[in-house]
Design a protein around this motif. Structure first.
Motif, PDB file in Angstrom:
ATOM      1  N   ALA A   1       0.854  -1.180   0.000  1.00  0.00           N
ATOM      2  CA  ALA A   1       0.000   0.000   0.000  1.00  0.00           C
ATOM      3  C   ALA A   1       0.887   1.226   0.000  1.00  0.00           C
ATOM      4  CB  ALA A   1      -0.915   0.000   1.218  1.00  0.00           C
ATOM      5  N   TYR A   2       0.373   2.295  -0.565  1.00  0.00           N
ATOM      6  CA  TYR A   2       1.115   3.542  -0.502  1.00  0.00           C
ATOM      7  C   TYR A   2       0.148   4.704  -0.601  1.00  0.00           C
ATOM      8  CZ  TYR A   2       0.656   3.617  -5.614  1.00  0.00           C
ATOM      9  OH  TYR A   2       0.168   3.602  -6.895  1.00  0.00           O
ATOM     10  N   HIS A   3       0.581   5.832  -0.192  1.00  0.00           N
ATOM     11  CA  HIS A   3      -0.192   7.048  -0.402  1.00  0.00           C
ATOM     12  C   HIS A   3       0.777   8.197  -0.637  1.00  0.00           C
ATOM     13  CE1 HIS A   3       0.562   7.659   3.967  1.00  0.00           C
ATOM     14  NE2 HIS A   3       0.554   8.927   3.635  1.00  0.00           N
ATOM     15  N   TYR A   4       0.266   9.210  -1.306  1.00  0.00           N
ATOM     16  CA  TYR A   4       1.063  10.418  -1.436  1.00  0.00           C
ATOM     17  C   TYR A   4       0.160  11.628  -1.345  1.00  0.00           C
ATOM     18  CZ  TYR A   4      -0.222  10.240  -6.458  1.00  0.00           C
ATOM     19  OH  TYR A   4      -0.898  10.169  -7.647  1.00  0.00           O
ATOM     20  N   SER A   5       0.708  12.695  -0.869  1.00  0.00           N
ATOM     21  CA  SER A   5      -0.026  13.953  -0.783  1.00  0.00           C
ATOM     22  C   SER A   5       0.799  15.027  -1.481  1.00  0.00           C
ATOM     23  CB  SER A   5      -0.279  14.327   0.679  1.00  0.00           C
ATOM     24  OG  SER A   5       0.922  14.344   1.407  1.00  0.00           O
ATOM     25  N   ASN A   6       0.132  15.819  -2.286  1.00  0.00           N
ATOM     26  CA  ASN A   6       0.806  16.792  -3.129  1.00  0.00           C
ATOM     27  C   ASN A   6       0.686  18.199  -2.561  1.00  0.00           C
ATOM     28  OD1 ASN A   6       1.370  14.736  -5.023  1.00  0.00           O
ATOM     29  ND2 ASN A   6      -0.698  14.910  -5.820  1.00  0.00           N
TER      30      ASN A   6
ATOM     31  N   TYR B   1      -4.448  14.246  -2.927  1.00  0.00           N
ATOM     32  CA  TYR B   1      -3.790  13.082  -2.352  1.00  0.00           C
ATOM     33  C   TYR B   1      -4.352  11.805  -2.963  1.00  0.00           C
ATOM     34  CZ  TYR B   1      -7.868  13.423   0.779  1.00  0.00           C
ATOM     35  OH  TYR B   1      -9.127  13.542   1.288  1.00  0.00           O
ATOM     36  N   TYR B   2      -3.580  10.734  -2.862  1.00  0.00           N
ATOM     37  CA  TYR B   2      -3.911   9.469  -3.494  1.00  0.00           C
ATOM     38  C   TYR B   2      -3.551   8.331  -2.552  1.00  0.00           C
ATOM     39  CZ  TYR B   2      -3.694   5.653  -6.913  1.00  0.00           C
ATOM     40  OH  TYR B   2      -3.874   4.480  -7.575  1.00  0.00           O
ATOM     41  N   TYR B   3      -4.475   7.381  -2.428  1.00  0.00           N
ATOM     42  CA  TYR B   3      -4.229   6.190  -1.608  1.00  0.00           C
ATOM     43  C   TYR B   3      -4.360   4.949  -2.464  1.00  0.00           C
ATOM     44  CZ  TYR B   3      -4.397   8.666   2.861  1.00  0.00           C
ATOM     45  OH  TYR B   3      -4.122   9.470   3.919  1.00  0.00           O
ATOM     46  N   SER B   4      -3.416   4.040  -2.351  1.00  0.00           N
ATOM     47  CA  SER B   4      -3.527   2.708  -2.930  1.00  0.00           C
ATOM     48  C   SER B   4      -3.536   1.731  -1.766  1.00  0.00           C
ATOM     49  CB  SER B   4      -2.354   2.433  -3.868  1.00  0.00           C
ATOM     50  OG  SER B   4      -2.401   1.103  -4.338  1.00  0.00           O
ATOM     51  N   ASN B   5      -4.635   0.999  -1.602  1.00  0.00           N
ATOM     52  CA  ASN B   5      -4.837   0.158  -0.434  1.00  0.00           C
ATOM     53  C   ASN B   5      -4.420  -1.285  -0.687  1.00  0.00           C
ATOM     54  OD1 ASN B   5      -6.087   2.298   1.083  1.00  0.00           O
ATOM     55  ND2 ASN B   5      -7.829   2.073  -0.291  1.00  0.00           N
ATOM     56  N   PRO B   6      -4.110  -2.039   0.363  1.00  0.00           N
ATOM     57  CA  PRO B   6      -3.637  -3.422   0.164  1.00  0.00           C
ATOM     58  C   PRO B   6      -4.676  -4.353  -0.430  1.00  0.00           C
ATOM     59  CG  PRO B   6      -3.944  -2.941   2.489  1.00  0.00           C
ATOM     60  CD  PRO B   6      -4.058  -1.640   1.766  1.00  0.00           C
TER      61      PRO B   6
ATOM     62  N   THR C   1      -8.369   1.917  -4.669  1.00  0.00           N
ATOM     63  CA  THR C   1      -7.625   3.171  -4.702  1.00  0.00           C
ATOM     64  C   THR C   1      -8.564   4.328  -4.418  1.00  0.00           C
ATOM     65  OG1 THR C   1      -7.950   3.468  -7.089  1.00  0.00           O
ATOM     66  CG2 THR C   1      -5.954   2.305  -6.384  1.00  0.00           C
ATOM     67  N   TYR C   2      -8.019   5.412  -3.951  1.00  0.00           N
ATOM     68  CA  TYR C   2      -8.801   6.610  -3.671  1.00  0.00           C
ATOM     69  C   TYR C   2      -7.968   7.823  -4.051  1.00  0.00           C
ATOM     70  CZ  TYR C   2     -11.359  10.235  -1.206  1.00  0.00           C
ATOM     71  OH  TYR C   2     -12.052  11.379  -0.901  1.00  0.00           O
TER      72      TYR C   2
END
Length: 88
Positions: free
Chosen positions: A32-37, A42-47, A51-52
């Protein structure tokens, strides 16, 4: 170093554009990862494969593990609980 929460950190930091990211490894092949700009998005990839993404200006998109996408646009003061396309 943190055990018991089900994951370990693979890496995190800030890239040259000033955007923050964080990656996690859940140990069973799922990551999983997320990033905020810096622009507020922001973007979330869940296990579980979902995705969000949030644009930072009110609109967001969620994609379920089965691949169905749900978008909401935050422009205006509507409830946002319907499907898009009825703009009269």
């Amino acid at each position: 170093m943190s055990s018991g929460n089900g994951y370990s950190y693979k890496g995190h930091g800030t890239n040259s554009q000033g955007n923050h990211y964080c990656a996690r490894d859940y140990g069973n092949g799922s990551n999983a990862y997320h990033y905020s700009n810096t622009n507020g998005s922001y973007y979330y990839s869940n296990p579980n494969g979902s995705t969000y993404y949030n644009s930072g200006s009110g609109s967001s998109t969620y994609t379920s593990p089965s691949g169905n996408s749900y978008s909401s646009s935050g422009s205006g003061s509507g409830s946002g609980s319907g499907s898009s396309g009825n703009s009269k």
